[in-house]
Design a protein around this motif. Sequence first.
Motif, mmCIF file in Angstrom:
data_model
loop_
_atom_site.group_PDB
_atom_site.id
_atom_site.type_symbol
_atom_site.label_atom_id
_atom_site.label_comp_id
_atom_site.label_asym_id
_atom_site.label_seq_id
_atom_site.Cartn_x
_atom_site.Cartn_y
_atom_site.Cartn_z
ATOM 1 N N GLY A 198 15.310 -57.560 -41.760
ATOM 2 C CA GLY A 198 16.266 -56.495 -41.464
ATOM 3 C C GLY A 198 15.870 -55.194 -42.138
ATOM 4 N N ASP A 199 16.473 -54.103 -41.712
ATOM 5 C CA ASP A 199 16.195 -52.787 -42.291
ATOM 6 C C ASP A 199 17.257 -52.463 -43.329
ATOM 7 N N ILE A 200 16.823 -52.143 -44.530
ATOM 8 C CA ILE A 200 17.738 -51.760 -45.609
ATOM 9 C C ILE A 200 17.517 -50.276 -45.894
ATOM 10 N N PRO A 201 18.541 -49.438 -45.715
ATOM 11 C CA PRO A 201 18.370 -48.008 -45.990
ATOM 12 C C PRO A 201 17.958 -47.754 -47.437
ATOM 13 N N ALA A 202 17.127 -46.737 -47.641
ATOM 14 C CA ALA A 202 16.608 -46.419 -48.980
ATOM 15 C C ALA A 202 17.731 -46.156 -49.983
ATOM 16 N N PHE A 203 18.826 -45.535 -49.511
ATOM 17 C CA PHE A 203 19.898 -45.189 -50.446
ATOM 18 C C PHE A 203 20.647 -46.424 -50.946
ATOM 19 N N ASP A 204 20.517 -47.565 -50.246
ATOM 20 C CA ASP A 204 21.169 -48.797 -50.697
ATOM 21 C C ASP A 204 20.477 -49.419 -51.899
ATOM 22 N N THR A 205 19.202 -49.080 -52.093
ATOM 23 C CA THR A 205 18.458 -49.651 -53.223
ATOM 24 C C THR A 205 18.047 -48.596 -54.254
ATOM 25 N N LEU A 206 18.420 -47.349 -54.021
ATOM 26 C CA LEU A 206 17.952 -46.233 -54.845
ATOM 27 C C LEU A 206 18.246 -46.446 -56.327
ATOM 28 N N ASP A 207 19.487 -46.768 -56.663
ATOM 29 C CA ASP A 207 19.879 -46.969 -58.059
ATOM 30 C C ASP A 207 20.502 -48.346 -58.264
ATOM 31 N N ASN A 208 20.066 -49.312 -57.465
ATOM 32 C CA ASN A 208 20.643 -50.650 -57.518
ATOM 33 C C ASN A 208 19.529 -51.673 -57.701
ATOM 34 N N ASP A 226 22.728 -34.882 -35.741
ATOM 35 C CA ASP A 226 23.910 -34.110 -36.097
ATOM 36 C C ASP A 226 24.187 -34.325 -37.583
ATOM 37 N N ILE A 227 24.444 -33.257 -38.297
ATOM 38 C CA ILE A 227 24.643 -33.383 -39.752
ATOM 39 C C ILE A 227 25.898 -34.181 -40.098
ATOM 40 N N ASP A 228 26.794 -34.345 -39.140
ATOM 41 C CA ASP A 228 27.973 -35.185 -39.363
ATOM 42 C C ASP A 228 27.594 -36.647 -39.606
ATOM 43 N N THR A 229 26.377 -37.039 -39.211
ATOM 44 C CA THR A 229 25.915 -38.418 -39.428
ATOM 45 C C THR A 229 25.341 -38.612 -40.836
ATOM 46 N N TRP A 230 25.140 -37.531 -41.574
ATOM 47 C CA TRP A 230 24.550 -37.617 -42.916
ATOM 48 C C TRP A 230 25.590 -38.135 -43.910
ATOM 49 N N LEU A 231 25.145 -39.012 -44.803
ATOM 50 C CA LEU A 231 25.968 -39.407 -45.933
ATOM 51 C C LEU A 231 25.762 -38.391 -47.059
ATOM 52 N N PRO A 232 26.709 -38.272 -47.989
ATOM 53 C CA PRO A 232 26.547 -37.295 -49.088
ATOM 54 C C PRO A 232 25.214 -37.438 -49.827
ATOM 55 N N ILE A 233 24.774 -38.667 -50.079
ATOM 56 C CA ILE A 233 23.527 -38.886 -50.814
ATOM 57 C C ILE A 233 22.303 -38.355 -50.058
#
Length: 199
Positions: free
Chosen positions: A78-88, A152-159
């Motif tokens: 599966g694909d794990i987004p980079a932000f899910d493992t950034l500080d975890n 669309d920037i509305d799809t961006w998460l804050p991180i």
Amino acid sequence: MIDNNFKQMIEVIHLSEKLKFELRHSWLSNGRQESVAEHTWRVSLMAMLITPHLEKDIDTLKLLKMIIIHDLVEAEAGDIPAFDTLDNKEAKQLKAKNEEQAILYIKELVGGEQGEEWYHLWHEFENKDTFEAKVANALDKLEAQIQHNEADIDTWLPIEYDMSYMLGRHTSFSPVLEQFKNVIEQEADDKINNTTRSG
């Protein structure tokens, strides 16, 4: 009678079909979510475009193999987004474990010398052991940012606002990729600032 080698090839191809419906946390400019297969295709295109401009000679075939094999693992893990493992740390370790199991499965599925080659190329990418591996890794990250810039920037998460300015850690080894990164980063900066002004 059909040669078993062709049966094995078909099994690998069937596995790869999963990448057509394994979705990434990236959205296209038309509002549809991106598949891993689409990401991999464009990273490969970027590799073909950038290689003539790199400051060092590069094995383009090896580079393309690395890009394709790197994402094939996601058909199993599966694909794990980079932000899910950034500080975890725990999430990072679990991802590494699942991907190691996946590449071992692929190694056995492909079989023989080719299976061994794919296994070693995947690890070379992960460890950034060579110039090809560093370029492949950088392009993987740069393509993701290009896709965010197109969405669309509305799809961006804050991180993801912050991550738009973290690409240098992947490109600093190459003056050419630094220049390429600067163009992509500027696009992100323009998008963020235009949205802030219009909001």
